[in-house]
Structure formats: structure tokens, C-alpha cells
Design a protein around this motif. Structure first.
Motif, short mmCIF file in Angstrom:
data_model
loop_
_atom_site.label_atom_id
_atom_site.label_comp_id
_atom_site.label_asym_id
_atom_site.label_seq_id
_atom_site.Cartn_x
_atom_site.Cartn_y
_atom_site.Cartn_z
N GLU A 1 31.08 -42.02 -7.27
CA GLU A 1 32.39 -41.46 -7.59
C GLU A 1 33.42 -41.77 -6.50
OE1 GLU A 1 34.44 -37.12 -8.60
OE2 GLU A 1 32.26 -37.37 -8.71
N GLN A 2 32.99 -41.68 -5.25
CA GLN A 2 33.89 -42.00 -4.14
C GLN A 2 34.28 -43.47 -4.15
OE1 GLN A 2 31.00 -40.34 -1.27
NE2 GLN A 2 32.74 -39.28 -0.36
N LEU A 3 33.31 -44.32 -4.48
CA LEU A 3 33.59 -45.75 -4.54
C LEU A 3 34.62 -46.05 -5.62
CD1 LEU A 3 32.84 -48.59 -3.47
CD2 LEU A 3 31.16 -48.73 -5.32
N GLN A 4 34.47 -45.44 -6.78
CA GLN A 4 35.43 -45.65 -7.85
C GLN A 4 36.82 -45.18 -7.44
OE1 GLN A 4 34.80 -47.34 -10.81
NE2 GLN A 4 37.05 -47.29 -10.83
N HIS A 5 36.87 -44.07 -6.73
CA HIS A 5 38.15 -43.56 -6.23
C HIS A 5 38.78 -44.57 -5.26
CE1 HIS A 5 41.16 -40.57 -5.15
NE2 HIS A 5 40.85 -40.71 -3.88
N LEU A 6 37.95 -45.17 -4.41
CA LEU A 6 38.43 -46.19 -3.47
C LEU A 6 38.98 -47.39 -4.23
CD1 LEU A 6 38.61 -47.32 -0.53
CD2 LEU A 6 36.28 -48.18 -0.88
N PHE A 7 38.25 -47.83 -5.24
CA PHE A 7 38.70 -48.97 -6.03
C PHE A 7 40.01 -48.66 -6.75
CE2 PHE A 7 34.13 -50.75 -6.70
CZ PHE A 7 34.20 -51.38 -5.47
N ASP A 8 40.12 -47.46 -7.30
CA ASP A 8 41.33 -47.08 -8.03
C ASP A 8 42.55 -47.08 -7.11
OD1 ASP A 8 39.90 -46.82 -10.38
OD2 ASP A 8 39.68 -44.64 -10.21
N ASN A 9 42.38 -46.52 -5.93
CA ASN A 9 43.49 -46.48 -4.97
C ASN A 9 43.91 -47.88 -4.55
OD1 ASN A 9 43.71 -43.71 -4.96
ND2 ASN A 9 42.42 -43.42 -3.15
N SER B 1 26.56 -51.76 -5.70
CA SER B 1 25.54 -51.18 -4.83
C SER B 1 25.74 -51.64 -3.38
CB SER B 1 24.14 -51.58 -5.32
OG SER B 1 23.99 -52.98 -5.36
N PHE B 2 26.17 -52.90 -3.22
CA PHE B 2 26.47 -53.40 -1.87
C PHE B 2 27.61 -52.61 -1.24
CE2 PHE B 2 29.14 -56.08 0.83
CZ PHE B 2 28.23 -56.47 1.80
N MET B 3 28.67 -52.38 -2.00
CA MET B 3 29.84 -51.67 -1.47
C MET B 3 29.51 -50.22 -1.15
SD MET B 3 32.30 -53.74 -0.99
CE MET B 3 33.61 -52.55 -0.71
N GLN B 4 28.69 -49.59 -2.00
CA GLN B 4 28.29 -48.21 -1.71
C GLN B 4 27.53 -48.14 -0.39
OE1 GLN B 4 27.19 -46.93 -6.20
NE2 GLN B 4 26.51 -45.50 -4.62
N LYS B 5 26.62 -49.07 -0.19
CA LYS B 5 25.84 -49.09 1.03
C LYS B 5 26.72 -49.41 2.24
CE LYS B 5 21.71 -51.18 3.10
NZ LYS B 5 20.59 -52.15 2.89
N ARG B 6 27.62 -50.37 2.08
CA ARG B 6 28.49 -50.78 3.18
C ARG B 6 29.42 -49.65 3.61
NH1 ARG B 6 30.26 -55.68 5.29
NH2 ARG B 6 32.35 -55.64 6.19
#
Length: 215
Positions: free
Chosen positions: A66-74, A55-60
Motif C-alpha cells: 500500500e505504501q509503495l502504491q502511494h509512492l507511485f501515485d505521488n 517486489s524489487f521496489m518494496q524491498k529497496r
């Protein structure tokens, strides 16, 4: 050869950049290298107890799940390509990294690089809370640091103030993101890049040094 590294211990690209640099150094071996680690606190407003990580990373980042997971995967794939593990599924907390940088400052010079890597591993592979003094004392004692003395020093306000002061100094001198590398005070690398880029930078710094001595 002097290399200054500005980093934060929860920055995945800092771990990737460190791996690229150290891989380059194993190939280079032209000069003796001295490395200095400098703290760069990405967010010193995070409280001692931390925040729920996702939740912190989404807000930051201002992005959806879904976009956050894509960022983590990359980022995870970039880590794999470099040879480091970044397990974002294990990370439960976004933490204030000040205490982890204190441990790096306190670590003896001959194990400092290893302590940095151990902190990265604790966070990105084991999902440990690197703002927890017990976690950091355990890392320190694994490298022959005295637990009682270390616990006292990690509670020393002067050490914490030194971390904040150095991070602030970096920002005031134009460093706005990490990782940031300075080689021999004249060649800059702003980012994690590749082993080849680091090799080029090392050779360029060595050439500048030779030219300066000739003149």
C-alpha cells in the motif's frame, strides 16, 4: 553555457528534472547551451534478466504494498504536473541501466537529448525493457544510427566499462543522488525542483560567468 546532467534512466525524478530544465531553457535563451549527460547507476548489481519491479521496489524502499502504491501515485502526479507521463502499472521489470547509458554515450551529439527522452519514454510510458539490446537498437535506429554498428558497440566491453567508471567517479566526487545538475561548473541543482528554480540557477550561472570575465 555548459550543463552537466547526472541521471539514471529508471529514475522518475530524473525525467521530471529534465523536463523542468528544458522548459526553463525554452524561456531563457540567453546563451547557447551545451548539455553533457553522465551516467549514475542506481543499482549496478541487478542482473541482465532484471527483477520483478514491484517486489524489487518494496524491498529497496523497505515498505509495504500500500505504501509503495502511494509512492507511485505521488510520483505520477508530480510527473503530470511537470508534463511527463510515468505509468508505473506498465513497468514489469527493475533493470540494470548500464546498456541504456551506453546508447546515450554512442548517440550523436545532435540527437543525444532526443535519445535520452526516447529511453525514458520506452521505460516509463511503454513499459519496455531498456536493458534489452533489441529495444535499444530500435531506439537508436529511429535516430539514424546504424543497427549493425550499434549492436556491435553495445556489446563492446570498453563502452560498458566507461559507463561504470563515470558513475563511480560521480559517487567519489560527492554525488550521492540524482538528478544532479551542474551549470557552468559553478551552480549546482541537486533534485528535480521547478522551472522557476532552474531559471534562477541559469541566471545565477550567467551572472557568475560575466563577473569572472570582468575580473
Amino acid at each position: 553555457m555548459l550543463i552537466d546532467i547526472f541521471h539514471d534512466t529508471v529514475c522518475p525524478w530524473c525525467r521530471i528534472g529534465k523536463k523542468h530544465l528544458f522548459d526553463a531553457l525554452t524561456q531563457w535563451q540567453e546563451q547557447e547551451v551545451h548539455i553533457r549527460w553522465h551516467p549514475f547507476l542506481l543499482d549496478n548489481t541487478i542482473p541482465a534478466e532484471g527483477y520483478e519491479f514491484r517486489s524489487f521496489m518494496q524491498k529497496r524502499k523497505g515498505i509495504e504494498t500500500e505504501q509503495l502504491q502511494h509512492l507511485f501515485d505521488n510520483t505520477r502526479r508530480a510527473g503530470e504536473a511537470a508534463g511527463v507521463k510515468l505509468d508505473f502499472d506498465k513497468i514489469g521489470l527493475a533493470v540494470n541501466t548500464k546498456l541504456s547509458h551506453e546508447l546515450i554515450i554512442l548517440a550523436p551529439a545532435n540527437v543525444k537529448n532526443d535519445v535520452v527522452e526516447a529511453i525514458y519514454k520506452a521505460y516509463f510510458e511503454d513499459g519496455l525493457n531498456i536493458a534489452d539490446i533489441n529495444v535499444l537498437v530500435a531506439i537508436g535506429t529511429a535516430y539514424q544510427m546504424d543497427a549493425t554498428e550499434l549492436r556491435l558497440l553495445l556489446n563492446d566491453r570498453a563502452v560498458a566499462d566507461a559507463v561504470v567508471a563515470e558513475s563511480t567517479f560521480a559517487r567519489l566526487n560527492g554525488i550521492n543522488s540524482v538528478p544532479f545538475f551542474m551549470i557552468n561548473n559553478n551552480v549546482k541543482i541537486d533534485g528535480s525542483y521547478s522551472v522557476e528554480i532552474f531559471l534562477q540557477a541559469l541566471n545565477r550561472a550567467a551572472l557568475i560567468d560575466i563577473s569572472a570575465k570582468i575580473w
